[in-house]
Structure formats: structure tokens, C-alpha cells
Write an enzyme that holds these catalytic residues in place. Sequence first.
Site, PDB file in Angstrom:
ATOM      1  N   TYR A  72       1.244  -1.353  -0.294  1.00 15.60           N
ATOM      2  CA  TYR A  72       0.103   0.183  -0.103  1.00 15.60           C
ATOM      3  C   TYR A  72       1.008   1.283   0.000  1.00 15.60           C
ATOM      4  O   TYR A  72       0.973   2.260   0.850  1.00 15.60           O
ATOM      5  CB  TYR A  72      -1.108  -0.118   0.957  1.00 15.60           C
ATOM      6  CG  TYR A  72      -2.255   1.045   1.063  1.00 15.60           C
ATOM      7  CD1 TYR A  72      -3.265   0.219   0.031  1.00 15.60           C
ATOM      8  CD2 TYR A  72      -2.463   2.007   1.806  1.00 15.60           C
ATOM      9  CE1 TYR A  72      -4.134   0.167  -0.219  1.00 15.60           C
ATOM     10  CE2 TYR A  72      -3.806   2.268   0.978  1.00 15.60           C
ATOM     11  CZ  TYR A  72      -4.917   1.840   0.312  1.00 15.60           C
ATOM     12  OH  TYR A  72      -5.785   2.637  -0.167  1.00 15.60           O
ATOM     13  N   GLY A  85      12.143   3.907   6.912  1.00 15.51           N
ATOM     14  CA  GLY A  85      12.148   5.406   7.378  1.00 15.51           C
ATOM     15  C   GLY A  85      11.443   5.442   8.155  1.00 15.51           C
ATOM     16  O   GLY A  85      11.710   5.111   9.030  1.00 15.51           O
ATOM     17  N   HIS A 145       7.322   5.507   1.242  1.00 15.27           N
ATOM     18  CA  HIS A 145       7.728   4.320   0.678  1.00 15.27           C
ATOM     19  C   HIS A 145       9.155   5.148  -0.468  1.00 15.27           C
ATOM     20  O   HIS A 145       9.816   4.776  -1.092  1.00 15.27           O
ATOM     21  CB  HIS A 145       7.164   3.339   0.365  1.00 15.27           C
ATOM     22  CG  HIS A 145       6.144   2.782   0.818  1.00 15.27           C
ATOM     23  ND1 HIS A 145       4.887   3.132   1.534  1.00 15.27           N
ATOM     24  CD2 HIS A 145       6.247   2.304   2.654  1.00 15.27           C
ATOM     25  CE1 HIS A 145       4.542   2.310   2.458  1.00 15.27           C
ATOM     26  NE2 HIS A 145       5.295   1.707   3.250  1.00 15.27           N
TER      27      HIS A 145
END
Length: 282
Positions: free
Chosen positions: A32, A147, A37
Site C-alpha cells: 500500500y 523510514g 515508501h
Amino acid sequence: MKIVKTIKEVRAQVAEWRKQGLTVGLVPTMGYLHEGHASLIERSVKENDRTVVSDFVNPMQFGPTEDLQTYPRDLQHDAMLVEQYGGDIIFNPEPEEMYKDGFSSFVDMTVLTQELCGLSRPVHFRGVCTVVTKLFNIVKPDNAYFGKKDAQQLAVIKHMVEDLNMDIKITGCPIVRESDGLAKSSRNTYLSEKERQAALVLSRSIDLGKNMVKNGEKDCAAVIKAMTDLINSEPLARIDYVKIVDEKTMQQIPALDRPALCAIAVYIGTTRLIDNFFTEDI
Ligand code: PAF
């Protein structure tokens, strides 16, 4: 760009690249994909000859009452994004491919996982460490990208790599935000319109904390109190935690006398969101 479903296929492709002397970057994700990302993929593509993006909703890192069943999935969209940002492979295994019948080996960590998200999500980091170790063993990347939004996860992975002598460089990439400040997250899709507005209290409190630190505040309790008061002023918000910890050990500290992480987890309705800042990034 190829979508690959089996461990055997990824290994064969990576072996082929290795034969050609190419370097490999890994971007582990649960799919998703969003611009957060994309920034990891971009960084990997810049720093490696080839990039593998894993796209696997890892059942092991969800607690029994968490959102495994409803976690959003969209492989077509993910494939378009990976292609657009120059990734070479999406590794999208089924759970049975990753966890064969009789699976019973785990990677776990003490200390760093006893704080922050580890307190409210007791099985989470064991699941993360186990799946990331498996991904590292399958892909054998030179570099892996995570992240900074999942700041504790980043610290845990860095520590695991050091503890277990894994020969992989871990890079943390900055949080990517919506134009109004909300940190990008696949879970933002759970929010109703009203909740989406209310969720801005997270980034507003992060900005408040950052400004206090920037202006010289050293007392963690003062920063935490100001941020807590602001979050509590939003009726739809319920605090899980607002904490300041040592950036490396993840243990709470009373004063900002070393590199620190200020991290928050807040429920907006039933959706649990996280945000943070590292004092070193201010
Ligand atoms: O950050 C995530 O999306 C997941 O925790 C990770 C690192 C892909 C492991 O499943």
C-alpha cells in the site's frame, strides 16, 4: 520491473545480479505504497545498481486485536509506483511462502523493545525482527532502507544488525508528510474526514515540541507536558504515549543532554498513529 512470489525466484535473480558484480538495495514494506515508501525506493535506486522492494503484510508483527485483516493492500498500485521510481523487483510472497508449516524460529530483542510501541504492541518487534532477518537472508542486500517515522523500528533494526553481525548498511530516511503536515502512513486511509482533520494534532504537537527544543528547552518533562496538553485539546485524540528517549537505547531521559528521540502514539478514533522528531535533525 518484475513481481516475484517465491523465495527461489528472488534468490535466482539476486544471484544473477551478483555474478554481474552489481550492488543490491532492499526496501522492506508491507505494501500500500505511498510517497514515504517512494522516497526509500528513490534513495535505494540512487545508491545501488538494483533495488528489491518487499511487499508483505507480515502476520507475525500484528497482535491478536490489531488490524491484520483490514490492513490495506493494492499490489497493482504498488507495482506502478515501484516501476515509476526505478525499482527492479517486488517480492510479494504469500504468508505460507514465508512461514512454512512448523515454523518455529524467532529473532527477538530485549531492552530497546521495552519502551514506546513495544509496551502497547508486545509481539510487534519480535515479528519485525524475524521477518526482516528472513528478508535479509533471502535478498542478501548491501543496503536496506527504513523510514524514520517508525523510529523505534529503525533503532531496533540497527541494533539487531550490529548484535548479530549482519553485513548490511541500514539507512534511515526522513519522514514524508502530507501538505498539511500529517505524516504519510498506509493507516491514514482508515480515517474519516473528521478524523483526518483531528489527526493534524499529531504534527502540530511535533512542531510545538521541536520549536521548544530549538529555542533551548532542555527539560523533557516541560516538552512532554506542552505536547500532551495540545493533543488532549483535540476531543477525538487519545494518547498512547508522548515520550522522550535516548536515540540509541530507547530509554527515557530527564534532560536533553544527548541525541534524543521525541515520539508520540495517538489514537484518533480507533486508528493508532505515530509521529516523532529526532533532536539531531532539528
Ligand atoms: O515498516 C514496515 O512496513 C514493516 O514493519 C517492515 C519493516 C516491512 C517489516 O514487516
